[in-house]
Design a protein around this motif. Structure first.
Motif, short mmCIF file in Angstrom:
data_model
loop_
_atom_site.label_atom_id
_atom_site.label_comp_id
_atom_site.label_asym_id
_atom_site.label_seq_id
_atom_site.Cartn_x
_atom_site.Cartn_y
_atom_site.Cartn_z
N ALA A 15 0.83 -1.21 0.00
CA ALA A 15 0.00 0.00 0.00
C ALA A 15 0.87 1.26 0.00
CB ALA A 15 -0.93 0.00 1.21
N VAL A 16 1.97 1.22 0.74
CA VAL A 16 2.90 2.36 0.76
C VAL A 16 3.46 2.60 -0.65
CG1 VAL A 16 5.09 3.23 1.67
CG2 VAL A 16 3.51 2.02 3.19
N LEU A 17 3.83 1.53 -1.32
CA LEU A 17 4.37 1.64 -2.68
C LEU A 17 3.31 2.10 -3.67
CD1 LEU A 17 6.59 -1.58 -2.75
CD2 LEU A 17 7.35 0.78 -2.44
N ASP A 18 2.08 1.60 -3.50
CA ASP A 18 0.98 2.02 -4.37
C ASP A 18 0.72 3.52 -4.25
OD1 ASP A 18 0.54 -0.52 -5.36
OD2 ASP A 18 -1.13 -0.97 -4.01
N ILE A 19 0.73 4.02 -3.01
CA ILE A 19 0.49 5.45 -2.80
C ILE A 19 1.61 6.28 -3.41
CG2 ILE A 19 0.42 7.26 -1.01
CD1 ILE A 19 -1.38 5.41 0.61
N GLN A 20 2.85 5.81 -3.28
CA GLN A 20 3.96 6.51 -3.93
C GLN A 20 3.75 6.61 -5.44
OE1 GLN A 20 8.11 5.52 -2.74
NE2 GLN A 20 7.15 4.38 -1.09
N ASP A 21 3.40 5.49 -6.05
CA ASP A 21 3.17 5.48 -7.51
C ASP A 21 2.04 6.42 -7.89
OD1 ASP A 21 5.20 3.64 -7.83
OD2 ASP A 21 3.87 1.90 -7.93
N TYR A 22 0.97 6.39 -7.11
CA TYR A 22 -0.20 7.23 -7.37
C TYR A 22 0.17 8.72 -7.29
CZ TYR A 22 -4.88 9.20 -6.65
OH TYR A 22 -6.04 9.95 -6.74
N LEU A 23 0.88 9.10 -6.23
CA LEU A 23 1.25 10.50 -6.04
C LEU A 23 2.26 10.95 -7.09
CD1 LEU A 23 1.59 10.61 -2.15
CD2 LEU A 23 -0.26 11.59 -3.53
N LYS A 24 3.17 10.08 -7.46
CA LYS A 24 4.20 10.42 -8.44
C LYS A 24 3.58 10.75 -9.80
CE LYS A 24 8.79 8.87 -9.90
NZ LYS A 24 9.78 7.78 -9.81
N LEU A 25 2.56 10.01 -10.15
CA LEU A 25 1.88 10.25 -11.43
C LEU A 25 1.13 11.59 -11.43
CD1 LEU A 25 0.42 6.71 -12.22
CD2 LEU A 25 2.11 7.98 -13.58
N LYS A 26 0.66 11.98 -10.25
CA LYS A 26 -0.17 13.19 -10.17
C LYS A 26 0.64 14.46 -9.94
CE LYS A 26 -4.42 12.91 -8.90
NZ LYS A 26 -5.67 12.90 -8.12
N GLY A 138 -8.68 2.32 -0.88
CA GLY A 138 -9.57 1.79 0.14
C GLY A 138 -9.02 1.84 1.56
N LEU A 139 -8.13 2.78 1.83
CA LEU A 139 -7.56 2.92 3.17
C LEU A 139 -8.33 3.99 3.95
CD1 LEU A 139 -3.79 2.91 2.16
CD2 LEU A 139 -5.12 0.99 3.05
N LYS A 140 -8.61 3.71 5.20
CA LYS A 140 -9.41 4.63 6.01
C LYS A 140 -8.54 5.44 6.96
CE LYS A 140 -13.56 1.73 5.96
NZ LYS A 140 -14.52 0.99 6.78
N ASN A 141 -9.00 6.66 7.24
CA ASN A 141 -8.36 7.56 8.20
C ASN A 141 -6.89 7.82 7.88
OD1 ASN A 141 -10.82 7.56 9.66
ND2 ASN A 141 -10.17 5.75 10.80
N ILE A 142 -6.63 8.11 6.61
CA ILE A 142 -5.29 8.49 6.18
C ILE A 142 -5.22 10.01 6.13
CG2 ILE A 142 -3.54 8.32 4.37
CD1 ILE A 142 -4.19 5.67 5.86
N THR A 143 -4.34 10.59 6.93
CA THR A 143 -4.21 12.05 7.03
C THR A 143 -2.73 12.42 6.98
OG1 THR A 143 -3.91 12.30 9.42
CG2 THR A 143 -6.18 11.96 8.64
N ALA A 144 -2.46 13.70 7.21
CA ALA A 144 -1.07 14.18 7.25
C ALA A 144 -0.25 13.43 8.29
CB ALA A 144 -1.05 15.68 7.55
N HIS A 145 -0.88 13.04 9.39
CA HIS A 145 -0.17 12.35 10.47
C HIS A 145 0.14 10.89 10.15
CE1 HIS A 145 -0.81 15.95 12.73
NE2 HIS A 145 -2.11 15.84 12.62
N SER A 146 -0.48 10.37 9.09
CA SER A 146 -0.26 8.96 8.72
C SER A 146 1.18 8.71 8.29
CB SER A 146 -1.21 8.54 7.61
OG SER A 146 -2.56 8.55 8.07
N MET A 147 1.85 9.74 7.77
CA MET A 147 3.24 9.55 7.33
C MET A 147 4.13 9.20 8.51
SD MET A 147 3.71 12.59 4.50
CE MET A 147 3.17 13.90 5.62
N ARG A 148 4.05 10.00 9.57
CA ARG A 148 4.87 9.76 10.77
C ARG A 148 4.49 8.42 11.41
NH1 ARG A 148 7.93 12.16 15.01
NH2 ARG A 148 7.01 11.95 17.09
N LYS A 149 3.22 8.10 11.39
CA LYS A 149 2.77 6.83 11.99
C LYS A 149 3.24 5.65 11.15
CE LYS A 149 -1.08 8.47 14.75
NZ LYS A 149 -2.45 8.19 15.23
N THR A 150 3.30 5.83 9.84
CA THR A 150 3.80 4.78 8.95
C THR A 150 5.29 4.55 9.21
OG1 THR A 150 2.15 5.32 7.27
CG2 THR A 150 4.11 4.11 6.52
N TYR A 151 6.04 5.64 9.36
CA TYR A 151 7.46 5.57 9.72
C TYR A 151 7.63 4.75 11.01
CZ TYR A 151 11.66 7.59 12.02
OH TYR A 151 12.85 7.78 12.70
N ALA A 152 6.82 5.06 12.01
CA ALA A 152 6.93 4.40 13.31
C ALA A 152 6.55 2.92 13.23
CB ALA A 152 6.03 5.11 14.33
#
Length: 203
Positions: A15-26, A138-152
């Motif tokens: 999912a992390v890789l999918d989001i990277q690909d999605y954002l990179k295209l946009k 289809g991911l729920k409750n993804i916000t600006a703070h999700s990046m730091r939480k993903t790192y953790a």
């Protein structure tokens, strides 16, 4: 008023890789914002204020020295007692950063607003960007703070579930704070709640 749900980490590598690909295209800006966020654990409020010179300094030193706004703005902590959180500039991030800042001026914000290079995007804008990406997969409750939480959460898994290490890398004061932050208590409660399904017949 309904209580606002906390941001979720993105737990699955795919999912992390999918989001990277999605954002990179946009949008390259949004892609780089996400990559730096998950690779450093920067708080979104500090991340959006980064300037090109901050990145050049980190690349030269090999480390980010993150003086986090939450601590810096606290009335209970003396400014001279605040120690920056030190985060390594990992190789893949270094490659991307060198390419991204090429031809940019030192005083420019890294993540400029469309209103001009002397303005940076807001945390609310970051949340909208990531919510849109989360919705796509289809991911729920993804916000600006999700990046730091993903790192953790990623460090938690890669370290063999060493919660003390995660606490130290986030700069938290207690293990309990870290457990709550990455949702481990809820994860455990949900797991054992689901085990009660075996007590209930549906046919």
């Amino acid at each position: 008023m309904a209580k606002k749900k906390p941001a979720n980490p993105i737990k699955e590598k795919e999912a992390v890789l999918d989001i990277q690909d999605y954002l990179k295209l946009k949008c390259e800006r949004n892609y780089m914002l996400f990559v730096i966020g998950i690779a450093t654990g920067y708080r979104a409020g500090d991340l959006v204020k980064l300037k090109v010179r901050d990145i050049k300094g980190a690349l030269e030193n090999g480390y980010f020295e993150i003086l986090e706004g939450k601590k810096a703005n606290s009335k209970n902590i003396r400014k001279e007692n605040i120690k920056p959180r030190i985060v390594k500039v990992i190789h893949n991030l270094e490659v991307l950063l060198r390419k991204y800042i090429k031809n940019k001026k030192d005083y420019e914000y890294l993540f400029t607003s469309r209103k001009g290079k002397n303005k940076h995007i807001t945390v609310d804008q970051v949340t909208r960007i990531l919510k849109d990406a989360g919705d796509e997969f289809g991911l729920k409750n993804i916000t600006a703070h999700s990046m730091r939480k993903t790192y953790a959460y990623s460090i938690y898994e890669q370290s063999g579930y060493n919660i003390t290490l995660v606490k130290d890398m986030l700069g938290h004061r207690s293990i309990e704070e870290t457990r709550r932050y990455i949702g481990l208590d809820k994860e455990t409660y949900d797991k054992y709640s689901d085990s009660l399904n075996s007590l209930i017949r549906v046919s």
